[in-house]
Write an enzyme that holds these catalytic residues in place. Structure first.
Site, PDB file in Angstrom:
ATOM      1  N   SER A 160       0.656   1.776  -4.318  1.00  0.00           N
ATOM      2  CA  SER A 160       0.494   2.698  -3.199  1.00  0.00           C
ATOM      3  C   SER A 160       1.689   3.622  -3.143  1.00  0.00           C
ATOM      4  CB  SER A 160       0.390   1.919  -1.886  1.00  0.00           C
ATOM      5  OG  SER A 160       0.564   2.765  -0.765  1.00  0.00           O
ATOM      6  N   TYR A 186       5.697  -4.144   3.248  1.00  0.00           N
ATOM      7  CA  TYR A 186       4.576  -3.541   2.513  1.00  0.00           C
ATOM      8  C   TYR A 186       5.093  -2.751   1.317  1.00  0.00           C
ATOM      9  CZ  TYR A 186       0.444  -0.683   1.535  1.00  0.00           C
ATOM     10  OH  TYR A 186      -0.624  -0.063   0.923  1.00  0.00           O
TER      11      TYR A 186
END
Length: 328
Positions: A160, A186
């Site tokens: 990501s 994350y």
């Protein structure tokens, strides 16, 4: 075989391309694919188009009944139990697949969680790192014999642009000595996904295993953003004032069909034959973020690219060795 350069191929596709468009004309008859997270969002679309191209599809799922319901749209897809936070279930899944004697041509590690509150698994590991990276690391390494047997396997790791939030804190992977911040955790897990592809490709390419990391885009109509308040998504420009998703592929705000495109391209495209170990986005290999465009990249000004720390081979090798120890 040398390391593939981290620079675009000019694939002919782009931010608006869909998974159906990038797989058009590719026949996967006789190929076997495992897609984690293959019963929702990007994973479901990935499973659907791979199956439509002729591949056998296996979807590991923590919620088997939910998966079977969702996969009614993918006739013939197999569902098997697997919980990425449960090492025993990963081993059981892998052992069952290996016992079937099938080669594994495509492994798409699409499942993941994002910006969750601090939780730890039974081993004490922070759950975003444990789910997004360690669970997939264990699954991939356990399935290694089947990948080798394919004589030309590809592994796709969903990373990501969240790599922007954090690199790998090798001294405190599990937030035992620093304050927990959901997006830092994350970011660390997504950087780990990118580094995993680098070292996996290095270790596997002599046996025909190539690996790619993928930034799919910002796709908010999936379960991934369930821990984020609407106000956060609106502030980021991902939702309009009425709470509806903003579609702007050039700014990475994509549909599920567009979000699945780069992963499907990495898994199947003949353009990538003999290549691997790279980070991809918008259906092409990403350029490296440089000192000259770093500010624009962080500002999100439609600037593609991957941070050098997310494709650093030394960090990738170090992370692999640590992951081996953490997953026994």
């Amino acid at each position: 075989m040398t390391t593939t350069a981290q620079q675009p191929l000019n694939s002919g596709f782009g931010a608006t391309s869909t998974a159906e468009e990038v797989i058009k004309g590719i026949d996967l008859t006789g190929r076997v694919a495992i897609v984690t997270g293959g019963y929702s969002g990007i994973g479901l679309e990935t499973a659907r188009v791979l199956r439509a191209a002729g591949a056998e599809i296996v979807v590991p799922a923590r919620d088997v009944e939910r998966a079977r319901t969702a996969l009614k749209a993918v006739p013939g897809a197999e569902v098997e139990y697997l919980d990425l936070l449960d090492p025993a279930s990963i081993d059981t899944f892998a052992e069952k697949f290996l016992a079937s004697g099938r080669p594994l041509h495509l492994l798409v590690n699409s499942a993941g969680i994002m910006a969750t509150p601090l939780k730890r698994d039974a081993r004490g590991y922070e759950t975003q790192f444990a789910t997004n990276h360690l669970g997939h690391f264990q699954l991939t390494t356990r399935l290694w014999p089947a990948l080798v047997a394919a004589e030309g396997a590809r592994v796709v790791a969903l990373s990501s642009r969240g790599i922007r939030f954090a690199g790998i804190d090798f001294d405190d992977l599990h937030f035992e000595h620093r304050a927990y911040e959901p997006f830092a955790a994350y970011g660390q897990s997504k950087t780990a996904n990118a580094l995993f592809a680098v070292e996996l490709d290095r270790r596997g390419r002599a046996q025909g295993i190539r690996a790619f990391a993928v930034h799919p885009g910002l796709i908010i109509d999936t379960g991934l953003v369930k821990h984020l308040d609407t106000s956060v998504l609106q502030a980021a420009g991902a939702l309009d004032g009425e709470g509806r998703p903003v579609r702007d592929p050039e700014r990475q705000m994509k549909t599920v069909q567009q979000g699945a495109a780069t992963g499907v391209w990495c898994a199947t495209s003949p353009q990538l034959a003999g290549l691997g170990g790279v980070y991809c986005e918008n259906v092409d290999i990403s350029p490296l973020v440089t000192a000259e465009n770093e500010a624009a990249w962080y500002a999100g000004e439609n600037t593609p690219g991957v941070l050098p720390r997310a494709v650093d081979p030394e960090a990738a090798a170090r992370l692999w060795e640590i992951s081996e120890r953490l997953t026994a």
